[in-house]
Each structure stands twice: as C-alpha cells, then as structure tokens.
Design a protein around this motif. Sequence first.
Motif, mmCIF file in Angstrom:
data_model
loop_
_atom_site.group_PDB
_atom_site.id
_atom_site.type_symbol
_atom_site.label_atom_id
_atom_site.label_comp_id
_atom_site.label_asym_id
_atom_site.label_seq_id
_atom_site.Cartn_x
_atom_site.Cartn_y
_atom_site.Cartn_z
ATOM 1 N N ALA A 90 0.839 -1.209 0.000
ATOM 2 C CA ALA A 90 0.000 0.000 0.000
ATOM 3 C C ALA A 90 0.864 1.246 0.000
ATOM 4 N N LYS A 91 1.931 1.227 0.799
ATOM 5 C CA LYS A 91 2.855 2.381 0.828
ATOM 6 C C LYS A 91 3.476 2.593 -0.554
ATOM 7 N N GLN A 92 3.843 1.495 -1.185
ATOM 8 C CA GLN A 92 4.410 1.568 -2.542
ATOM 9 C C GLN A 92 3.374 2.110 -3.524
ATOM 10 N N ALA A 93 2.144 1.637 -3.401
ATOM 11 C CA ALA A 93 1.069 2.065 -4.311
ATOM 12 C C ALA A 93 0.810 3.560 -4.195
ATOM 13 N N LEU A 110 -8.719 6.228 -1.465
ATOM 14 C CA LEU A 110 -9.642 5.239 -0.929
ATOM 15 C C LEU A 110 -9.076 3.823 -1.019
ATOM 16 N N ILE A 111 -9.489 2.966 -0.096
ATOM 17 C CA ILE A 111 -9.315 1.516 -0.244
ATOM 18 C C ILE A 111 -10.410 1.066 -1.209
ATOM 19 N N HIS A 112 -10.033 0.418 -2.317
ATOM 20 C CA HIS A 112 -11.010 0.191 -3.383
ATOM 21 C C HIS A 112 -12.097 -0.824 -3.014
ATOM 22 N N TRP A 113 -11.696 -1.951 -2.398
ATOM 23 C CA TRP A 113 -12.657 -2.966 -1.954
ATOM 24 C C TRP A 113 -12.214 -3.487 -0.591
ATOM 25 N N PRO A 114 -13.139 -3.996 0.214
ATOM 26 C CA PRO A 114 -12.794 -4.467 1.558
ATOM 27 C C PRO A 114 -12.138 -5.852 1.551
ATOM 28 N N THR A 115 -10.880 -5.899 1.119
ATOM 29 C CA THR A 115 -10.137 -7.158 1.105
ATOM 30 C C THR A 115 -9.735 -7.551 2.524
ATOM 31 N N GLU A 116 -9.149 -8.758 2.658
ATOM 32 C CA GLU A 116 -8.756 -9.222 4.003
ATOM 33 C C GLU A 116 -7.606 -8.394 4.576
ATOM 34 N N ASN A 117 -6.874 -7.671 3.716
ATOM 35 C CA ASN A 117 -5.768 -6.828 4.196
ATOM 36 C C ASN A 117 -6.173 -5.365 4.395
ATOM 37 N N ARG A 118 -7.463 -5.093 4.431
ATOM 38 C CA ARG A 118 -7.944 -3.702 4.444
ATOM 39 C C ARG A 118 -7.429 -2.896 5.631
ATOM 40 N N LEU A 119 -7.268 -3.517 6.792
ATOM 41 C CA LEU A 119 -6.823 -2.756 7.965
ATOM 42 C C LEU A 119 -5.345 -2.390 7.860
ATOM 43 N N GLU A 120 -4.541 -3.264 7.243
ATOM 44 C CA GLU A 120 -3.128 -2.934 6.969
ATOM 45 C C GLU A 120 -3.050 -1.746 6.017
ATOM 46 N N CYS A 121 -3.891 -1.795 5.009
ATOM 47 C CA CYS A 121 -3.918 -0.715 4.020
ATOM 48 C C CYS A 121 -4.292 0.599 4.693
ATOM 49 N N TRP A 122 -5.231 0.535 5.622
ATOM 50 C CA TRP A 122 -5.667 1.751 6.309
ATOM 51 C C TRP A 122 -4.512 2.375 7.096
ATOM 52 N N LYS A 123 -3.700 1.531 7.714
ATOM 53 C CA LYS A 123 -2.543 2.041 8.470
ATOM 54 C C LYS A 123 -1.610 2.822 7.534
ATOM 55 N N ALA A 124 -1.387 2.288 6.338
ATOM 56 C CA ALA A 124 -0.531 2.972 5.357
ATOM 57 C C ALA A 124 -1.165 4.296 4.924
ATOM 58 N N LEU A 125 -2.482 4.307 4.785
ATOM 59 C CA LEU A 125 -3.175 5.546 4.410
ATOM 60 C C LEU A 125 -3.052 6.595 5.517
ATOM 61 N N GLU A 126 -3.203 6.173 6.756
ATOM 62 C CA GLU A 126 -3.073 7.117 7.875
ATOM 63 C C GLU A 126 -1.676 7.743 7.895
ATOM 64 N N GLU A 127 -0.665 6.918 7.637
ATOM 65 C CA GLU A 127 0.705 7.443 7.614
ATOM 66 C C GLU A 127 0.900 8.416 6.452
ATOM 67 N N ALA A 128 0.238 8.143 5.320
ATOM 68 C CA ALA A 128 0.348 9.040 4.159
ATOM 69 C C ALA A 128 -0.246 10.406 4.472
ATOM 70 N N VAL A 129 -1.308 10.431 5.289
ATOM 71 C CA VAL A 129 -1.891 11.711 5.722
ATOM 72 C C VAL A 129 -0.878 12.448 6.599
ATOM 73 N N GLU A 130 -0.286 11.722 7.535
ATOM 74 C CA GLU A 130 0.691 12.335 8.444
ATOM 75 C C GLU A 130 1.904 12.877 7.688
#
Length: 274
Positions: A90-93, A110-130
Amino acid sequence: MNKVLEKNLKLNNGLTIPQIGLGTYKLTDENETLNSIKAALESGYRHIDTATVYNNHKVVARALKESNVKREEVFITSKIWNSHHSYLLAKQAIDEILEELELDYIDLLLIHWPTENRLECWKALEEAVEQGKVKSIGVSNFQAHHLKELLEICKIKPVINQFELHPALQNLEVVNMCKQNDILVESWGTMIRGKCFEIDQIKQLAKKYKKSEAQICLRWAFQLDYVIIPKSSKPSRVIENIQIEDFELTNEDMQLLSTIEEYRDGPDPDNFDF
C-alpha cells in the motif's frame, strides 16, 4: 458556472469535496479520456475520480496540465487496488499513484474494496496523511460491518464511503451507518450503468420533468446530499449530466423511486474475488 458544480460538502476533517465530480471508470482510450476530462474542467467540474485499476492516471495528469485550471482548484480522488492492500504494498502504491498523477499530494485516497488486508492498508493511508502525501482518506464498497470494524481501530476516521448506490439499490443500512458516524456518502453507478433507461418509475419521472432518465437518477442522489461521479466519454454528455439544477424531485417522486425492485449491478462487497 452551473450552480450544482459550485456545491461543496464538508468532510469530517474540516476539508470540503465538490459534490459532483467526473468519473473515469472504463475510460481508457487516451484521446477519449483526455477530451472528456478537459471538457469537464472547461465546463466547471472541479473533481476528478480515478483509480489505479482504471489505468488512466497518466491521462488525468496530462489533462490537468493542458487545462487552464490550477492544481489547488481541482479535487483528485484515487483508489488503491486490491492487490496492494498489504501495508508495504500500500505504501508503494501511494507513491506510484502520486508519480503517475504527477502530483505532490492526492486530495482523497480510498481503499477500493474491503479485502482481508484492508486494515493494513488503512494504516498505510493514515501514515500518508501524516506525511502530507494525502489530504483525506476513505473507503469504497464497504458494508456497514466493514465500517464498524474500521471505526474500532482507526486513528483517522474515514471521510467518505463510495459504494454502489442508485434508485434501484438505495442501500439504507450503509447510508445510515455513514450518517451516524459523520462519513459522507458517495454514489457510484448512480445511473445504474445505463439500465435507468429501462425502469418504468424513472421513465415516468423523465417524462414528467422533460429530462433524461440519467438526469433523474443524478438529481435523486444530489438531493440526498450524496457525492456523485457520473462519467461519459462524450463531452456533450459530460455537460448534460450536470443540467439538473432547474428541477426538484418531490417527496412523492422520491417515494415512487423507492418502489423500484432492488437490483445490484456490480459485485457484492461481501462476496467478490478479484
């Protein structure tokens, strides 16, 4: 400028989003996509919705450069595809999306679909905001239970949920969950991917107001304060889609639309495999 294009909705982080944007799903022909985006920007659109899987980031970048609109005046949404929802991918993406769009920041990711890794992806998104790479973060195609799970662990609350939403799929459980948690609702497939032209209740209202069936669906969503992202490869249709300011659906009209038999055109967010 068309008045509906001037309407912004407030996100829960204090920023705003233009209620109407141009969707670019399935716009992959370079010239068609370029002409569609440029026509949208020239006619006053200030919100472009794209995604990694649409394979048109570079065309969006070119259209922005060739238009006379300043970067800070345009709201850009993109989405991280399902194959890149693990934390590191996600960080790479995120960096790849910025590079392809030739931007210093993305307005909404946005996270495109609720995959099983969605919470990991969210952590990367939060860091991207920071880190200032992304202004706002949200989700797409999340059901109520996906939102509940995310809200229990997130540091930054999603500002928006983009999901299939139209007169034939009013999705009230998800809409209500979003409203209860100050998450904006964004509709995709608002015109039921063209099937609006076949539905009697919509045809009846189109005749009543001397509008197209597509415009009835868009007005329905606009009145409900949903963000909408109609797309078209035809510049004339891009302009026609926003000509919804000169009529208003009544309570009776809205009630009529609620009698449409439920129909889901896209994948079920609880049962998809891609």
